[in-house]
Design a protein around this motif. Structure first.
Motif, PDB file in Angstrom:
ATOM      1  N   PHE A 117       0.873  -1.262  -0.030  1.00 20.91           N
ATOM      2  CA  PHE A 117       0.097  -0.006   0.188  1.00 20.91           C
ATOM      3  C   PHE A 117       0.875   1.267   0.139  1.00 20.91           C
ATOM      4  O   PHE A 117       1.937   1.163   0.358  1.00 20.91           O
ATOM      5  N   TYR A 118       0.395   2.206  -0.613  1.00 19.24           N
ATOM      6  CA  TYR A 118       0.964   3.843  -0.352  1.00 19.24           C
ATOM      7  C   TYR A 118       0.258   4.225   0.938  1.00 19.24           C
ATOM      8  O   TYR A 118      -1.079   4.319   1.156  1.00 19.24           O
ATOM      9  N   LEU A 119       0.971   4.483   1.823  1.00 16.43           N
ATOM     10  CA  LEU A 119       0.432   5.159   3.152  1.00 16.43           C
ATOM     11  C   LEU A 119       0.777   6.371   3.526  1.00 16.43           C
ATOM     12  O   LEU A 119       0.891   6.894   4.722  1.00 16.43           O
ATOM     13  N   GLY A 120       1.445   7.204   2.422  1.00 20.17           N
ATOM     14  CA  GLY A 120       1.907   8.629   2.643  1.00 20.17           C
ATOM     15  C   GLY A 120       3.310   8.839   2.776  1.00 20.17           C
ATOM     16  O   GLY A 120       3.853   9.931   2.620  1.00 20.17           O
ATOM     17  N   GLY A 121       4.146   7.715   2.927  1.00 14.48           N
ATOM     18  CA  GLY A 121       5.516   7.691   2.955  1.00 14.48           C
ATOM     19  C   GLY A 121       6.041   7.038   1.652  1.00 14.48           C
ATOM     20  O   GLY A 121       5.571   6.599   0.852  1.00 14.48           O
ATOM     21  N   LEU A 122       7.275   6.193   1.905  1.00 16.31           N
ATOM     22  CA  LEU A 122       8.174   5.293   0.813  1.00 16.31           C
ATOM     23  C   LEU A 122       7.086   4.152   0.730  1.00 16.31           C
ATOM     24  O   LEU A 122       6.682   3.627   1.783  1.00 16.31           O
ATOM     25  N   VAL A 123       7.164   3.547  -0.682  1.00 17.11           N
ATOM     26  CA  VAL A 123       6.240   2.546  -0.696  1.00 17.11           C
ATOM     27  C   VAL A 123       7.094   1.373  -0.906  1.00 17.11           C
ATOM     28  O   VAL A 123       8.173   1.258  -1.663  1.00 17.11           O
ATOM     29  N   ALA A 124       6.646   0.080  -0.552  1.00 15.38           N
ATOM     30  CA  ALA A 124       7.524  -1.075  -0.429  1.00 15.38           C
ATOM     31  C   ALA A 124       7.186  -1.705  -1.869  1.00 15.38           C
ATOM     32  O   ALA A 124       5.926  -1.906  -2.138  1.00 15.38           O
ATOM     33  N   GLY A 130      12.996 -10.813  -6.494  1.00 15.43           N
ATOM     34  CA  GLY A 130      12.132 -11.277  -5.426  1.00 15.43           C
ATOM     35  C   GLY A 130      12.665 -10.364  -4.091  1.00 15.43           C
ATOM     36  O   GLY A 130      11.962 -10.705  -3.129  1.00 15.43           O
ATOM     37  N   LEU A 131      13.573  -9.529  -4.271  1.00 12.87           N
ATOM     38  CA  LEU A 131      13.910  -8.761  -3.122  1.00 12.87           C
ATOM     39  C   LEU A 131      12.977  -7.468  -3.209  1.00 12.87           C
ATOM     40  O   LEU A 131      12.450  -7.004  -3.925  1.00 12.87           O
ATOM     41  N   TRP A 132      13.001  -6.945  -1.823  1.00 10.97           N
ATOM     42  CA  TRP A 132      12.165  -5.615  -1.833  1.00 10.97           C
ATOM     43  C   TRP A 132      12.945  -4.617  -1.351  1.00 10.97           C
ATOM     44  O   TRP A 132      13.983  -4.479  -0.882  1.00 10.97           O
ATOM     45  N   GLY A 133      12.288  -3.315  -2.100  1.00 11.71           N
ATOM     46  CA  GLY A 133      13.062  -1.959  -1.706  1.00 11.71           C
ATOM     47  C   GLY A 133      11.866  -0.740  -1.880  1.00 11.71           C
ATOM     48  O   GLY A 133      10.562  -1.233  -1.316  1.00 11.71           O
ATOM     49  N   PHE A 134      12.188   0.372  -1.827  1.00  8.86           N
ATOM     50  CA  PHE A 134      11.124   1.460  -1.786  1.00  8.86           C
ATOM     51  C   PHE A 134      11.341   2.575  -2.728  1.00  8.86           C
ATOM     52  O   PHE A 134      12.477   2.787  -3.158  1.00  8.86           O
ATOM     53  N   ILE A 135      10.025   2.990  -3.112  1.00  8.96           N
ATOM     54  CA  ILE A 135       9.980   4.136  -4.109  1.00  8.96           C
ATOM     55  C   ILE A 135       9.216   5.090  -3.284  1.00  8.96           C
ATOM     56  O   ILE A 135       8.529   5.094  -2.434  1.00  8.96           O
ATOM     57  N   ASP A 136       9.420   6.535  -3.877  1.00  9.17           N
ATOM     58  CA  ASP A 136       8.563   7.694  -3.405  1.00  9.17           C
ATOM     59  C   ASP A 136       7.381   7.773  -4.341  1.00  9.17           C
ATOM     60  O   ASP A 136       6.980   6.857  -5.143  1.00  9.17           O
ATOM     61  N   ARG A 137       6.493   8.658  -3.779  1.00  8.79           N
ATOM     62  CA  ARG A 137       5.319   8.851  -4.530  1.00  8.79           C
ATOM     63  C   ARG A 137       5.184   9.293  -5.942  1.00  8.79           C
ATOM     64  O   ARG A 137       4.465   9.287  -6.785  1.00  8.79           O
ATOM     65  N   LYS A 138       6.548   9.608  -6.570  1.00  9.78           N
ATOM     66  CA  LYS A 138       6.855   9.882  -7.841  1.00  9.78           C
ATOM     67  C   LYS A 138       7.170   8.635  -8.664  1.00  9.78           C
ATOM     68  O   LYS A 138       7.363   8.811  -9.827  1.00  9.78           O
ATOM     69  N   GLY A 139       7.374   7.686  -8.091  1.00  6.50           N
ATOM     70  CA  GLY A 139       7.557   6.230  -8.526  1.00  6.50           C
ATOM     71  C   GLY A 139       9.270   6.167  -8.799  1.00  6.50           C
ATOM     72  O   GLY A 139       9.882   5.088  -9.455  1.00  6.50           O
ATOM     73  N   SER A 152       5.254  -1.020   3.492  1.00  2.00           N
ATOM     74  CA  SER A 152       5.348   0.525   3.303  1.00  2.00           C
ATOM     75  C   SER A 152       5.550   1.263   4.402  1.00  2.00           C
ATOM     76  O   SER A 152       5.249   0.918   5.659  1.00  2.00           O
ATOM     77  N   PHE A 153       6.528   2.555   4.381  1.00  2.00           N
ATOM     78  CA  PHE A 153       6.755   3.209   5.560  1.00  2.00           C
ATOM     79  C   PHE A 153       5.261   3.783   6.136  1.00  2.00           C
ATOM     80  O   PHE A 153       4.477   4.194   5.505  1.00  2.00           O
ATOM     81  N   SER A 154       5.293   3.862   7.168  1.00  7.23           N
ATOM     82  CA  SER A 154       4.139   4.475   8.178  1.00  7.23           C
ATOM     83  C   SER A 154       4.770   5.047   9.450  1.00  7.23           C
ATOM     84  O   SER A 154       5.310   4.420  10.129  1.00  7.23           O
ATOM     85  N   GLY A 155       4.199   6.228   9.879  1.00 12.59           N
ATOM     86  CA  GLY A 155       4.919   6.643  10.800  1.00 12.59           C
ATOM     87  C   GLY A 155       6.464   7.079  10.945  1.00 12.59           C
ATOM     88  O   GLY A 155       7.147   7.126  12.159  1.00 12.59           O
ATOM     89  N   GLY A 156       6.933   7.018   9.593  1.00 14.23           N
ATOM     90  CA  GLY A 156       8.422   7.262   9.580  1.00 14.23           C
ATOM     91  C   GLY A 156       9.241   6.005   9.437  1.00 14.23           C
ATOM     92  O   GLY A 156      10.507   6.240   9.544  1.00 14.23           O
ATOM     93  N   LEU A 157       8.587   4.963   9.741  1.00 15.62           N
ATOM     94  CA  LEU A 157       9.600   3.660   9.786  1.00 15.62           C
ATOM     95  C   LEU A 157       8.773   2.582   8.970  1.00 15.62           C
ATOM     96  O   LEU A 157       7.587   2.709   8.291  1.00 15.62           O
ATOM     97  N   ALA A 158       9.486   1.524   8.593  1.00 19.93           N
ATOM     98  CA  ALA A 158       9.054   0.618   7.569  1.00 19.93           C
ATOM     99  C   ALA A 158       9.552  -0.605   8.063  1.00 19.93           C
ATOM    100  O   ALA A 158      10.702  -1.033   8.671  1.00 19.93           O
ATOM    101  N   ALA A 159       8.766  -1.821   8.263  1.00 18.86           N
ATOM    102  CA  ALA A 159       9.059  -3.105   8.487  1.00 18.86           C
ATOM    103  C   ALA A 159       9.967  -3.732   7.429  1.00 18.86           C
ATOM    104  O   ALA A 159       9.393  -3.916   6.079  1.00 18.86           O
ATOM    105  N   VAL A 160      10.989  -4.400   7.907  1.00 15.47           N
ATOM    106  CA  VAL A 160      11.794  -5.292   6.796  1.00 15.47           C
ATOM    107  C   VAL A 160      12.108  -6.533   7.453  1.00 15.47           C
ATOM    108  O   VAL A 160      12.202  -6.734   8.856  1.00 15.47           O
ATOM    109  N   TYR A 161      12.208  -7.527   6.594  1.00  8.55           N
ATOM    110  CA  TYR A 161      12.483  -9.149   7.159  1.00  8.55           C
ATOM    111  C   TYR A 161      14.041  -9.373   6.608  1.00  8.55           C
ATOM    112  O   TYR A 161      14.161  -9.476   5.616  1.00  8.55           O
ATOM    113  N   ASP A 162      14.338  -9.936   7.586  1.00  9.38           N
ATOM    114  CA  ASP A 162      15.797 -10.214   7.416  1.00  9.38           C
ATOM    115  C   ASP A 162      16.024 -12.049   6.965  1.00  9.38           C
ATOM    116  O   ASP A 162      17.011 -12.510   6.842  1.00  9.38           O
ATOM    117  N   GLY A 163      14.889 -12.479   6.732  1.00  9.12           N
ATOM    118  CA  GLY A 163      15.026 -13.891   6.419  1.00  9.12           C
ATOM    119  C   GLY A 163      14.594 -14.826   7.430  1.00  9.12           C
ATOM    120  O   GLY A 163      14.177 -16.045   7.652  1.00  9.12           O
TER     121      GLY A 163
END
Length: 212
Positions: A117-124, A130-139, A152-163
């Motif tokens: 989802f886009y939640l107002g911050g960077l989007v996952a 197969g790896l994940w990164g982040f884009i801004d609202r301009k893509g 995706s970022f929410s409240g200034g933080l984003a959840a990431v999984y290290d495996g």
């Protein structure tokens, strides 16, 4: 009437589910709009996303399409909303991207294998490896894809999984909360986020913002 499910109310219309189909209930007249859908979002600023015959389209309050855009999938929030600040995550074929509510892509040459989802911050987003990164609202890619999973970022933080476990990073890509959780959600506007350290059990953590 009796409904098996409802989501968020908007623009005088309430999405309701009955007998496996979604309808829009006019809460002023008590009448349902004529067309039934396989899935349907809440109305936001006069538009909604609906699924019919395996195709998602964007419609106005009269039920008519607002553009010729057709999508394979659209991310719906838990409350039934489909967009935030006029942006939505949607797929055409097997390619995901950010779109405006008029159906046009934010960036023509950016697509992803999956997108949160886009939640107002960077989007996952998930790249083709197969790896994940982040884009801004301009893509534009801000943090290159290097995470096993991400939200995706929410409240200034984003959840990431290290495996193995989930943690949280800041917008510079620095680990702000070490990977220690079995599962995590998103931060609310008040800085609270559900997390799990025991399978099937959740509690809330609260982000402590430093004083200005």
């Amino acid at each position: 009437g009796e409904f098996s499910e409802t989501t968020a109310y908007g623009d005088g219309l309430l999405p309701v589910k009955r007998d496996g189909q979604w309808h829009y209930l006019d809460c002023e007249t008590g009448m349902e709009l004529e067309t039934a859908y396989d899935d349907a979002s809440a109305y936001q600023n006069g538009t909604a996303a609906v699924l019919k015959d395996w195709v998602w389209t964007l419609i106005g309050t009269d039920g008519a399409p607002i553009s010729e855009a057709a999508f394979f999938d659209i991310r719906l929030f838990g409350n039934g909303d489909y967009c935030q600040d006029g942006l939505l995550s949607a797929a055409v074929g097997g390619s995901w991207s950010l779109y405006r509510t008029d159906g046009t892509p934010v960036k023509e040459d950016f697509t992803a294998a999956d997108m949160d989802f886009y939640l107002g911050g960077l989007v996952a987003y998930q790249d083709r490896s197969g790896l994940w990164g982040f884009i801004d609202r301009k893509g534009e890619v801000v943090l290159e894809a290097r995470y096993q999973q991400a939200r995706s970022f929410s409240g200034g933080l984003a959840a990431v999984y290290d495996g193995n476990k989930w943690g949280f990073i800041n917008e510079q890509g620095e680990l702000a909360i070490v990977c220690q959780f079995l599962d995590v959600g998103y931060f609310t506007a008040k800085g609270a986020c559900p997390v799990s350290t025991v399978d099937g059990q959740y509690h809330m953590i609260v982000r402590r913002f430093p004083e200005a």
